[in-house]
Design an enzyme around this catalytic site. Structure first.
Site, PDB file in Angstrom:
ATOM      1  N   HIS A 221       0.687  -1.202   0.093  1.00  0.00           N
ATOM      2  CA  HIS A 221       0.153  -0.052   0.044  1.00  0.00           C
ATOM      3  C   HIS A 221       0.879   1.341   0.038  1.00  0.00           C
ATOM      4  O   HIS A 221       2.093   1.071   0.130  1.00  0.00           O
ATOM      5  CB  HIS A 221      -0.964   0.107   1.353  1.00  0.00           C
ATOM      6  N   ARG A 231      -4.250  16.329   6.852  1.00  0.00           N
ATOM      7  CA  ARG A 231      -4.730  14.952   7.416  1.00  0.00           C
ATOM      8  C   ARG A 231      -4.024  14.566   8.582  1.00  0.00           C
ATOM      9  O   ARG A 231      -2.818  14.459   8.689  1.00  0.00           O
ATOM     10  CB  ARG A 231      -4.334  14.072   6.120  1.00  0.00           C
TER      11      ARG A 231
END
Length: 251
Positions: A221, A231
């Protein structure tokens, strides 16, 4: 990027979504622990374990801690276990560096919430993968991350490279991420991307959303670069090996 499929949209409110995939051979080169080492592998997403309100409270813990430091680049981390805190181009030990001032930053309630959330995530992972929650141990590193669009200043700021958690951190068997802010509202970019041979599968962060997966090569990933905004997330990782287990952080 090839074909991209969205596993979880930020607008979805998912009870439980799970995708089973064949396990990689990564676990074979480590000691196996019956009732814990992955035999069923895959990835799940749920919005039903942590509430948005709890996620906001946890984000405030991250914001307070990270306000003491922060990377010169776009990615800052805060690890309440080891005390590691990004500061400029380096890391400092929060507890040594700030000493008794820490009592003014965090409360016992903060650490109790952190512990409660960790336990609920652990129980959900155990339930989905059909293992015993008591056979899993929290492992390091477990940390808050804050990402923005500032350019990287050191390799620590380059969070977007594809990787496998079991390869990067040998102790990991199950990885989870609790998102503390909303994709497309608080930030752009920054989606989580599972890189499969046939296509990419993305998870769009949403405050309170938990994404979890087995830590081997079956779940290669990366995180997209954040284009705007900030974020926040917390990575909470588990091992089957008690020798690599750590306790919850204490104030």
């Amino acid at each position: 990027d090839g074909v991209t499929e969205v596993l979880a949209h930020h607008s979805d409110n998912l009870q439980d979504k799970f995708m089973e995939i064949p396990c990689s051979e990564d676990y074979e080169s480590h000691k196996r622990f019956a009732g814990c080492t992955p035999r069923k592998c895959g990835r799940g997403v749920t919005d039903a374990v942590i509430t948005r309100e709890e996620a906001e409270r946890i984000r405030r813990i991250a914001e307070r801690g990270l306000s003491l430091g922060g990377s010169d680049g776009g990615a800052s981390i805060l690890d309440l276990h080891s005390g590691a805190l990004s500061l400029g181009k380096h890391f400092v030990n929060l507890y040594r560096y700030f000493g008794d001032k820490i009592q003014d930053i965090f409360t016992e309630e903060d650490f109790a919430l952190y512990r409660d959330v960790r336990q609920r995530i652990q129980q959900r992972i155990a339930q989905v993968f059909g293992i015993s929650s008591s056979a899993m141990y929290l492992t390091k590193p477990t940390f808050f991350s804050r990402m923005n669009s500032t350019g990287a200043k050191t390799t620590h700021d380059e969070y977007w490279h594809p990787h496998v958690d079991k390869v990067t951190y040998g102790s990991f068997d199950y990885t989870s991420l609790l998102y503390l802010s909303d994709y497309s509202k608080d930030f752009g970019g920054g989606r989580f991307v599972f890189m499969d041979a046939d296509s990419n599968k993305t998870v769009e962060p949403r405050a309170g959303r938990v994404s979890f997966f087995t830590s081997g090569s079956e779940n290669l990933h990366r995180v997209e670069r954040v284009q705007w905004g900030t974020r926040f997330a917390i990575t909470i990782s588990f091992t089957c090996d008690p020798q690599h287990g750590i306790g919850d952080p204490l104030l």
